[in-house]
Design a protein around this motif. Structure first.
Motif, PDB file in Angstrom:
ATOM      1  N   LEU A   1       0.844  -1.254   0.121  1.00  0.00           N
ATOM      2  CA  LEU A   1      -0.048  -0.103   0.122  1.00  0.00           C
ATOM      3  C   LEU A   1       0.902   1.560  -0.130  1.00  0.00           C
TER       4      LEU A   1
ATOM      5  N   HIS B   1      -2.026   4.640   3.889  1.00  0.00           N
ATOM      6  CA  HIS B   1      -3.186   3.839   3.530  1.00  0.00           C
ATOM      7  C   HIS B   1      -3.377   2.249   4.275  1.00  0.00           C
TER       8      HIS B   1
ATOM      9  N   SER C   1      -5.283   3.034  -3.302  1.00  0.00           N
ATOM     10  CA  SER C   1      -4.289   2.958  -1.987  1.00  0.00           C
ATOM     11  C   SER C   1      -3.132   2.094  -2.478  1.00  0.00           C
TER      12      SER C   1
END
Length: 231
Positions: free
Chosen positions: A34, A38, A46
């Motif tokens: 990610l 996020h 993300s």
């Protein structure tokens, strides 16, 4: 050449696209699961940018935190580290038929470590540069394949120096070295250990690097090890 990229963010994508433009094939990537900050793996927005770039192209992706030799496809010529903070181990590097190279935003052996640009700005240096080097077991210490210097513009920040100067330089140097390797030119210039400096990450606990920092009274034994003489 068939290339595997371990990296993250916009820089890794820029490297991937530049290598594709030169006719090379990206056969797999390793990137963080990610983007920083996020937490929703089910939301593609993300994902790290390199992961997002690979997905619509049906290019194999591996979480860089889990990268191992078994994740490198057969027939890979080069492994390229492009803003990769994951350590690429010996067995993984051995999966590349030609070389494993990476880009570091400093004039190696100066400013080894992950915060080279921030230390360059903190120390008020007027000259910096970028280095493409062959990855080894030692952090940022492998032989140099290509290197260029540049002057630090006045009022630079770590972000502006990276975005406007060191990142574009890194893309260009990596493409140059990949071209050299594809044409059979294999450059390896050893780094001068007497000039080496290393600084810890500014947002992480201090890390002791005995292979780069000699304590008073220490002498080198067995290559990279140090023996400390006490009264």
């Amino acid at each position: 050449m068939k290339i595997y990229i371990s990296g993250q963010g916009a820089f890794a994508v820029q490297v991937a696209e530049a290598l594709c433009d030169e006719g090379h094939q990206i056969v797999g990537v390793a990137a963080p699961r990610l983007r920083k900050g996020h937490s929703d793996d089910g939301n593609a927005l993300s994902w790290d940018r390199l992961r997002s770039w690979a997905y619509p192209r049906s290019i194999q992706w591996t979480d860089s935190a889990e990268l191992r030799a078994m994740h490198i496809p057969d027939g890979v010529d080069l492994i390229v580290a492009a803003h990769s903070h994951a350590f690429i181990g010996r067995r993984t590097r051995a999966r590349a038929n030609v070389a494993t190279i990476g880009y570091h935003p400093s004039l190696l052996p100066l400013h080894r470590g992950r915060d080279a640009i921030r230390w360059t700005i903190r120390d008020g240096e007027k000259v910096t540069g970028g280095s493409v080097y062959h990855l080894t077991e030692r952090t940022d210490a492998g032989p140099i394949a290509a290197q260029e210097h540049l002057f630090v513009p006045p009022h630079s920040t770590p972000q502006s120096l990276w975005r406007d100067h060191l990142a574009p330089l890194g893309v260009r140097l990596l493409v140059r070295v990949v071209t050299d390797l594809a044409e059979g030119r294999h450059v390896e210039v050893p780094q001068d250990e007497e000039l080496a400096t290393w600084e810890p990450a500014m947002d992480a606990p201090p890390l002791f690097k005995p292979e780069l920092i000699a304590l008073p009274g220490a002498t080198r034994i067995d290559g990279d090890k140090w023996s400390l003489h006490t009264p």
